[in-house]
Write an enzyme that holds these catalytic residues in place. Structure first.
Site, short mmCIF file in Angstrom:
data_model
loop_
_atom_site.label_atom_id
_atom_site.label_comp_id
_atom_site.label_asym_id
_atom_site.label_seq_id
_atom_site.Cartn_x
_atom_site.Cartn_y
_atom_site.Cartn_z
CE LYS A 147 -3.29 -2.35 0.08
NZ LYS A 147 -3.15 -3.69 -1.29
CD GLU A 231 -4.36 6.35 3.51
OE1 GLU A 231 -6.05 6.01 3.85
OE2 GLU A 231 -4.44 5.70 2.95
CG HIS A 266 -13.13 -4.41 7.10
ND1 HIS A 266 -13.08 -3.43 6.59
CD2 HIS A 266 -12.85 -4.04 8.40
CE1 HIS A 266 -12.52 -2.97 7.79
NE2 HIS A 266 -12.20 -3.09 8.35
NE ARG A 323 -10.78 -9.96 -5.32
CZ ARG A 323 -10.01 -8.68 -4.80
NH1 ARG A 323 -8.96 -8.41 -4.25
NH2 ARG A 323 -11.08 -7.89 -3.51
C1 MV4 Z 1 -10.28 4.18 5.14
C2 MV4 Z 1 -11.47 5.03 5.85
C3 MV4 Z 1 -11.31 5.88 5.97
N1 MV4 Z 1 -10.83 6.76 6.25
N2 MV4 Z 1 -9.21 5.10 4.95
C4 MV4 Z 1 -11.40 0.03 5.06
C5 MV4 Z 1 -10.58 -1.34 4.69
C6 MV4 Z 1 -9.35 -0.55 3.51
N3 MV4 Z 1 -9.71 -0.86 2.49
C7 MV4 Z 1 -9.40 0.60 3.86
N4 MV4 Z 1 -10.28 0.65 4.63
C8 MV4 Z 1 -10.83 1.96 5.19
N5 MV4 Z 1 -9.76 3.41 5.23
C9 MV4 Z 1 -9.10 6.79 5.07
N6 MV4 Z 1 -8.42 7.43 5.58
C10 MV4 Z 1 -12.31 3.65 6.50
C11 MV4 Z 1 -12.17 2.53 5.78
C12 MV4 Z 1 -12.98 1.75 6.06
C13 MV4 Z 1 -14.37 1.50 5.25
C14 MV4 Z 1 -13.52 1.83 4.12
C15 MV4 Z 1 -14.36 0.75 3.07
C16 MV4 Z 1 -15.46 0.56 3.43
C17 MV4 Z 1 -15.36 0.16 4.33
C18 MV4 Z 1 -14.98 0.77 5.04
C19 MV4 Z 1 -15.06 0.42 6.82
C20 MV4 Z 1 -14.55 0.25 7.43
C21 MV4 Z 1 -13.43 1.73 7.16
#
Ligand code: MV4
Length: 527
Positions: A147, A231, A266, A323
């Site tokens: 990442k 972040e 998630h 994918r």
């Molecule tokens: C975040 C976020 C808020 N702010 N990044 C969750 C999985 C991973 N791929 C990244 N995720 C998140 N990153 C920042 N800077 C909130 C999440 C997140 C989330 C993102 C998409 C769908 C569902 C989620 C559930 C909790 C947190």
């Protein structure tokens, strides 16, 4: 251990291993694809086999001991055992899958999703064995898997990023400075992460050190890599992802977005295309950013660029999935394209053959994921036999199932039973159609997430599109789901009584027992 051909394989069982290369006059880049090993199981293996059939391409299934008679095995032209039930000894055994490819003289391997689909070493091993990997180049998988490397590349490519640290944070001091620079709250993420593992929200400076330690420990045990980065934490985001396609000739385009904000821990629950929050203008800018992200990492084949979208419709690159995704059918509904066929054509070396301007969104599609999990009991997996599995159909309804009636949902694998998708001219029509399809769906033998999906679809916040990734934690309780189903239970109880009466009358007049087959069976929607 040698691979054993499955009993239903026609012809001799001791096929000799051919010498490679098998096509001395055609190099791998331009050789046509005539036969594909499907390195997966369940609904996605069936999905890939269907398209191969349409394209006249031969299919080779692989299976573990418990999948001997699974749908993907029965539907493929040939099938080979690759090991015992545990995926580490079967579907994750790249060496055995390559052995099957060599033995069957297959031209390519389709990895589906999960298992080996984002394993750069496996993609490389395929290329070295002169079998095409139907997916991106190994380097693109590797870059996007890290990442911090992905963030650095995206920054250089001008793709919008959430403000954060440049690369991994080396010390508590450096982390504190990065956090002050972007402002609290911040999110600590694992460099090797994805899917939410090793993530910690930090609301104030006092909590940073503890969160760093916890995230590092979790990342080390989950990925064997304790690097973390920071972040700015986006409070109520939407998860919007763009489907991209890129060919070997430098052409790249996008197939619009999917909104996957409806998640539980998630795990996506309901996905839709298009997103009801985007404007055409934001859609176009996000699409262009996603195509640029793919170009920057040398991407070829189908991929998905995930963005977080805030309440002001600002969007930020989150990660790229290298994918085919579970939720790709909603994109197929609204674009009319077959994504697996596109993947195979791209892997064959064909150019895309159409431009961005040729593509348009048509209507609205929604997917409900049907898992053998009990929503009334903390979503505990409920593996077992599908005593009854009658899938809905009719206009605008599609079911991608990996288990048939009488088949098993095994403890060894993901407990997804099927993906139910519906299309409508409008979002409202798609919602109503999906509700109708859920009501028509009959499953017994295991608990399922169907009532949970029905609850979500009926919720005011979903109907109006006013929800974030926090919907489930904010609105879902088993009690609310049960209340939602109460009217239906009364109707179902009445139906059972009416049916019993009708059976008795019918049985009397036909001199048959009242429980004879063919009278149909009532059930409650939440069975
Ligand atoms: C975040 C976020 C808020 N702010 N990044 C969750 C999985 C991973 N791929 C990244 N995720 C998140 N990153 C920042 N800077 C909130 C999440 C997140 C989330 C993102 C998409 C769908 C569902 C989620 C559930 C909790 C947190």
């Amino acid at each position: 251990m040698p691979v054993e051909p499955h009993v239903h394989t026609p012809g001799p069982t001791d096929i000799p291993f051919p010498e490679r290369p098998t096509h001395p006059f055609q190099d791998m880049e331009t050789r046509p694809i005539r036969k594909i090993v499907v390195a997966n199981r369940g609904e996605i293996a069936v999905r890939v086999i269907r398209t191969c059939r349409e394209l006249g391409i031969g299919t080779v299934a692989v299976f573990s001991d418990v999948d001997r008679t699974a749908p993907h095995v029965l539907q493929a032209d040939e099938a080979y055992r690759i090991g015992p039930a545990a995926s580490g000894e079967s579907y994750l055994r790249g060496d055995r899958i390559l052995e099957v490819a060599a033995r069957t003289r297959a031209d390519a391997i389709h990895p589906g999703y999960g298992f080996l689909s984002e394993n750069a070493a496996f993609a490389e091993a395929c290329e070295n064995a002169e079998v095409r990997f139907i997916g991106p180049p190994a380097d693109a998988i590797r870059t996007m898997g890290d990442k911090t490397a992905a963030r650095a590349l995206m920054r250089r490519a001008g793709v919008p990023l959430v403000p954060g640290s440049d690369g991994a944070v080396e010390s508590a001091d450096q982390a504190a400075r990065a956090a002050e620079a972007v402002g609290y709250p911040v999110l600590v993420k694992a460099a090797a992460g994805g899917g939410g593992k090793g993530m910690r929200v930090v609301r104030e400076a006092a909590g940073l050190d503890r969160a760093l330690d916890a995230a590092r420990r979790e990342a080390l045990s989950a990925f064997g890599d304790d690097r973390v980065f920071l972040e700015k934490y986006i409070e109520q985001p939407r998860h919007v992802e763009i489907q991209v396609l890129a060919d070997r000739h430098g052409n790249g385009l996008h197939l619009f977005e999917r909104d996957c904000s409806m998640q539980r821990r998630h795990q996506k629950v309901i996905e839709e295309a298009p997103s009801c929050i985007l404007t055409p203008e934001v859609r176009e800018r996000m699409g262009a950013a996603a195509v640029e992200a793919a170009r920057a990492c040398g991407y070829v084949n189908a991929g998905t660029v995930e963005f977080l979208v805030d309440s002001r419709l600002e969007f930020y690159f989150m990660e790229m999935n290298t994918r085919l995704q579970v939720e790709h059918p909603v994109t197929e509904w609204v674009t009319g394209l077959d994504l697996v066929a596109e993947q195979i054509r791209i892997a064959s070396g064909e150019p895309l053959g159409y431009r961005q301007e040729d593509l348009a969104l048509h209507g609205h599609a929604i997917e409900a994921r049907v898992y053998a999990e009990d929503p009334a009991n903390g979503f505990l997996p409920d593996p077992g036999r599908l005593v009854r599995h009658r899938i809905p159909s009719g206009l605008g309804v599609r079911v991608d199932a990996g288990v048939e009636e009488g088949g098993q949902v095994h403890i060894h694998y993901d407990p997804m039973i099927s993906k139910l998708t519906a299309w409508g001219r409008t979002r409202d029509e798609a919602i109503r159609r999906l509700e109708r399809a859920i009501d028509e769906y009959e499953i017994s033998g295991v608990a399922t997430t169907l009532p949970f999906c029905r609850f979500v679809l009926g919720h005011e916040a979903f109907r109006t599109g006013q929800f974030s990734t926090h919907f489930v934690e904010e609105h879902f309780t088993p009690e609310a789901m049960a209340r939602d189903g109460e009217d239906q239970d009364v109707l179902a109880a009445a139906a059972v009584l009416i049916d019993a009466h009708a059976r008795t009358r019918a049985a009397e007049s036909r001199h048959l027992p009242a429980d004879a087959p063919g009278f149909g069976a009532w059930r409650t929607r939440r069975s």
